[in-house]
Design a protein around this motif. Structure first.
Motif, PDB file in Angstrom:
ATOM      1  N   LEU A  31      43.765  92.188  18.443  1.00 13.35           N
ATOM      2  CA  LEU A  31      44.448  91.241  19.186  1.00 13.35           C
ATOM      3  C   LEU A  31      46.075  91.057  19.617  1.00 13.35           C
ATOM      4  CD1 LEU A  31      43.343  89.461  14.626  1.00 13.35           C
ATOM      5  CD2 LEU A  31      41.920  89.328  16.982  1.00 13.35           C
ATOM      6  N   LYS A  32      46.046  89.791  19.855  1.00 12.49           N
ATOM      7  CA  LYS A  32      46.935  89.276  20.519  1.00 12.49           C
ATOM      8  C   LYS A  32      47.827  89.696  19.145  1.00 12.49           C
ATOM      9  CE  LYS A  32      48.347  86.028  23.619  1.00 12.49           C
ATOM     10  NZ  LYS A  32      48.110  84.010  24.450  1.00 12.49           N
ATOM     11  N   PRO A  33      49.129  89.865  19.194  1.00 12.87           N
ATOM     12  CA  PRO A  33      50.497  89.904  18.439  1.00 12.87           C
ATOM     13  C   PRO A  33      51.044  88.724  18.559  1.00 12.87           C
ATOM     14  CG  PRO A  33      50.613  91.019  20.772  1.00 12.87           C
ATOM     15  CD  PRO A  33      49.286  90.045  21.289  1.00 12.87           C
ATOM     16  N   MET A  34      50.810  88.370  16.981  1.00 11.77           N
ATOM     17  CA  MET A  34      51.197  87.457  16.277  1.00 11.77           C
ATOM     18  C   MET A  34      51.933  87.246  14.873  1.00 11.77           C
ATOM     19  SD  MET A  34      47.019  86.734  14.515  1.00 11.77           S
ATOM     20  CE  MET A  34      46.263  86.775  16.516  1.00 11.77           C
ATOM     21  N   LEU A  35      52.745  85.824  13.871  1.00  6.31           N
ATOM     22  CA  LEU A  35      53.458  87.018  12.885  1.00  6.31           C
ATOM     23  C   LEU A  35      52.912  85.466  12.484  1.00  6.31           C
ATOM     24  CD1 LEU A  35      56.155  87.305  11.659  1.00  6.31           C
ATOM     25  CD2 LEU A  35      57.269  86.150  13.381  1.00  6.31           C
ATOM     26  N   MET A  36      53.418  85.197  10.601  1.00  5.71           N
ATOM     27  CA  MET A  36      52.967  84.359   9.785  1.00  5.71           C
ATOM     28  C   MET A  36      54.319  83.813   9.423  1.00  5.71           C
ATOM     29  SD  MET A  36      49.820  83.707   6.405  1.00  5.71           S
ATOM     30  CE  MET A  36      48.770  83.131   7.745  1.00  5.71           C
ATOM     31  N   VAL A  37      54.189  82.902   9.899  1.00  6.80           N
ATOM     32  CA  VAL A  37      55.487  81.642   9.121  1.00  6.80           C
ATOM     33  C   VAL A  37      54.696  80.605   9.132  1.00  6.80           C
ATOM     34  CG1 VAL A  37      57.780  80.616  10.269  1.00  6.80           C
ATOM     35  CG2 VAL A  37      56.998  83.120  11.219  1.00  6.80           C
ATOM     36  N   ASP A  38      55.530  79.523   7.587  1.00  8.73           N
ATOM     37  CA  ASP A  38      55.057  79.030   6.292  1.00  8.73           C
ATOM     38  C   ASP A  38      53.445  78.670   6.456  1.00  8.73           C
ATOM     39  OD1 ASP A  38      58.080  78.892   6.047  1.00  8.73           O
ATOM     40  OD2 ASP A  38      57.784  77.276   8.023  1.00  8.73           O
ATOM     41  N   THR A  69      44.240  95.272  14.589  1.00 12.97           N
ATOM     42  CA  THR A  69      42.461  94.801  14.742  1.00 12.97           C
ATOM     43  C   THR A  69      42.779  93.597  12.931  1.00 12.97           C
ATOM     44  OG1 THR A  69      42.361  95.824  12.942  1.00 12.97           O
ATOM     45  CG2 THR A  69      41.677  96.355  15.488  1.00 12.97           C
ATOM     46  N   GLN A  70      43.582  92.914  13.022  1.00 15.93           N
ATOM     47  CA  GLN A  70      43.801  91.670  11.572  1.00 15.93           C
ATOM     48  C   GLN A  70      44.823  90.643  12.144  1.00 15.93           C
ATOM     49  OE1 GLN A  70      45.012  94.715   8.954  1.00 15.93           O
ATOM     50  NE2 GLN A  70      43.457  94.908   7.786  1.00 15.93           N
ATOM     51  N   LYS A  71      44.462  89.889  11.051  1.00 13.95           N
ATOM     52  CA  LYS A  71      45.321  88.378  11.297  1.00 13.95           C
ATOM     53  C   LYS A  71      46.299  88.994  10.092  1.00 13.95           C
ATOM     54  CE  LYS A  71      43.133  85.114  14.150  1.00 13.95           C
ATOM     55  NZ  LYS A  71      42.145  84.181  13.766  1.00 13.95           N
ATOM     56  N   PRO A  72      47.639  88.407  10.528  1.00 20.02           N
ATOM     57  CA  PRO A  72      48.104  88.422   9.384  1.00 20.02           C
ATOM     58  C   PRO A  72      48.376  87.229   7.993  1.00 20.02           C
ATOM     59  CG  PRO A  72      49.411  87.871  11.225  1.00 20.02           C
ATOM     60  CD  PRO A  72      48.008  87.957  11.861  1.00 20.02           C
ATOM     61  N   THR A  73      47.931  87.359   7.363  1.00 20.84           N
ATOM     62  CA  THR A  73      47.940  86.701   6.084  1.00 20.84           C
ATOM     63  C   THR A  73      49.031  86.222   4.715  1.00 20.84           C
ATOM     64  OG1 THR A  73      46.818  89.104   3.958  1.00 20.84           O
ATOM     65  CG2 THR A  73      45.233  87.905   5.692  1.00 20.84           C
ATOM     66  N   GLU A  74      50.093  86.887   5.184  1.00 20.94           N
ATOM     67  CA  GLU A  74      51.361  86.697   4.309  1.00 20.94           C
ATOM     68  C   GLU A  74      52.528  86.194   5.142  1.00 20.94           C
ATOM     69  OE1 GLU A  74      51.735  90.203   1.942  1.00 20.94           O
ATOM     70  OE2 GLU A  74      50.491  89.787   1.241  1.00 20.94           O
ATOM     71  N   ASP A  75      53.041  85.228   5.168  1.00 18.39           N
ATOM     72  CA  ASP A  75      54.200  84.967   5.327  1.00 18.39           C
ATOM     73  C   ASP A  75      55.151  85.753   6.007  1.00 18.39           C
ATOM     74  OD1 ASP A  75      54.185  81.875   5.819  1.00 18.39           O
ATOM     75  OD2 ASP A  75      55.202  81.533   3.804  1.00 18.39           O
TER      76      ASP A  75
END
Length: 108
Positions: A31-38, A69-75
């Motif tokens: 997946l595209k690089p991503m970061l979970m915030v709030d 290959t996964q989406k972040p799920t925690e801040d």
């Protein structure tokens, strides 16, 4: 003799065609690089920002990571590694410091 040469040329051409089109399975699932915030996912825009004075503190950091290959799920969790790297929130999204560059992330 001509048949053998034609067969070899066709065989080599087919082999080159197949090799040129192949990708390993892992890269197809990344997946595209991503970061979970709030509770929101921010995706890498591919934009490198110039340092600006309006952002004075990179007081948050990436605390954990999952596979690409996964989406972040925690801040504070990314799918591109970089645990410990600082980031800041501004009016356009997130800026993450990666390899001494300011990389822009925007909401999904």
């Amino acid at each position: 003799m001509k048949k053998i040469v034609l067969f070899l040329v066709a065989f080599v051409s087919l082999g080159l065609l197949l090799v040129g089109c192949g990708k390993d399975e892992a890269s197809l699932n990344d997946l595209k690089p991503m970061l979970m915030v709030d509770g929101k996912l921010y995706l890498d825009t591919g934009t490198i920002e110039e340092p600006v004075t309006s952002i004075t503190a990179f007081d948050k950091e990436i605390v954990s990571t999952v596979e690409q290959t996964q989406k972040p799920t925690e801040d504070g969790q990314s799918n591109f590694g970089c645990v410990g790297n600082s980031y800041a929130v501004d009016d356009k999204g997130i800026i993450v410091i990666i390899d001494d560059k300011w990389v822009r992330f925007e909401i999904e």
